[in-house]
Design a protein around this motif. Structure first.
Motif, mmCIF file in Angstrom:
data_model
loop_
_atom_site.group_PDB
_atom_site.id
_atom_site.type_symbol
_atom_site.label_atom_id
_atom_site.label_comp_id
_atom_site.label_asym_id
_atom_site.label_seq_id
_atom_site.Cartn_x
_atom_site.Cartn_y
_atom_site.Cartn_z
ATOM 1 N N SER A 1 -6.375 5.259 -14.228
ATOM 2 C CA SER A 1 -4.937 5.492 -14.361
ATOM 3 C C SER A 1 -4.256 4.282 -14.979
ATOM 4 N N PRO A 2 -3.111 4.497 -15.628
ATOM 5 C CA PRO A 2 -2.354 3.348 -16.148
ATOM 6 C C PRO A 2 -1.923 2.445 -14.986
ATOM 7 N N PRO A 3 -1.774 1.142 -15.231
ATOM 8 C CA PRO A 3 -1.365 0.237 -14.146
ATOM 9 C C PRO A 3 -0.022 0.674 -13.552
ATOM 10 N N PRO A 4 0.068 0.687 -12.218
ATOM 11 C CA PRO A 4 1.316 1.100 -11.587
ATOM 12 C C PRO A 4 2.360 -0.017 -11.631
ATOM 13 N N VAL A 5 3.589 0.336 -11.307
ATOM 14 C CA VAL A 5 4.663 -0.634 -11.131
ATOM 15 C C VAL A 5 4.582 -1.110 -9.681
ATOM 16 N N VAL A 6 4.450 -2.416 -9.491
ATOM 17 C CA VAL A 6 4.352 -2.993 -8.153
ATOM 18 C C VAL A 6 5.741 -3.437 -7.707
#
Length: 162
Positions: free
Chosen positions: A142-147
Motif C-alpha cells: 500500500s502507499p505510505p499512510p499519513v502518520v
C-alpha cells in the motif's frame, strides 16, 4: 451507547463493523481477517473497544497496541455509517487516549490510509497533528499512510459525554 473493552468473543462483531465502515477496497484494511484481528487485539499490551447500541448491536470499534515505551498506536477505528455524526468516533478515540495516559504513554500515534484522507479533519479536530515519521506497521503493498500524533501527557481524562 455503551463502550466496553473488546473480548475474544467480539472478533466477529468487530470485523463486521470494520467491513461495514466503507473503506476503499484498495486499502489493506479490506484484507483484514478475523484471525488478523485476534492477533492484533490480543497481543501483549494491545486491546480495543466496542461501541454498542441500545439493542446490543456493535456500532463502532477501535484497537490499540504499544509501540515502544512512549507510544500507543490507535488503529482500526470504524463506525457503521448509520451511527456517524453522534460522537461515537470521538468517544472511541478518547477511550484509547485514556488507556495511553493510564499506561504512562507520552503520545498516541495513528496512520491514515492514502485511500481515506477525508478523515484527516476529524483527527485534527481531536488534536492530532501530522508527523514525518514512518509508520512501522505499513502494509508493503500500500502507499505510505499519513502518520498523525497527539501528545497526551498532562491532559485531563475526559468522559464519553465530552
Amino acid at each position: 451507547m455503551t463502550l466496553r473493552p473488546v473480548n475474544p468473543d467480539d472478533i466477529a462483531a468487530f470485523h463486521a463493523v470494520m467491513m461495514a465502515a466503507g473503506m476503499d477496497p484498495r486499502s489493506s484494511w479490506s484484507r483484514v481477517t478475523p484471525a488478523d484481528l485476534e492477533r492484533s487485539l490480543f497481543s501483549p499490551g494491545a486491546g480495543g473497544f466496542l461501541a454498542l447500541g441500545e439493542g446490543g448491536e456493535a456500532l463502532g470499534c477501535v484497537g490499540y497496541r504499544p509501540d515502544g515505551e512512549a507510544t500507543l498506536t490507535l488503529n482500526k477505528l470504524a463506525t457503521r455509517p448509520q451511527a456517524r455524526g453522534q460522537g461515537l468516533g470521538r468517544a472511541l478515540v478518547r477511550e484509547v487516549e485514556q488507556v495511553a495516559r493510564r499506561g504512562g504513554y507520552a503520545r498516541v500515534l495513528l496512520a491514515v490510509s492514502q485511500y481515506n484522507l477525508d478523515v484527516l479533519p476529524f483527527y485534527e479536530r481531536l488534536g492530532y497533528r501530522p508527523s514525518d515519521e514512518p509508520y512501522a506497521h505499513a502494509h508493503p503493498a500500500s502507499p505510505p499512510p499519513v502518520v498523525l500524533v497527539k501528545d497526551v501527557r498532562g491532559e485531563q481524562e475526559a468522559g464519553c459525554g465530552e
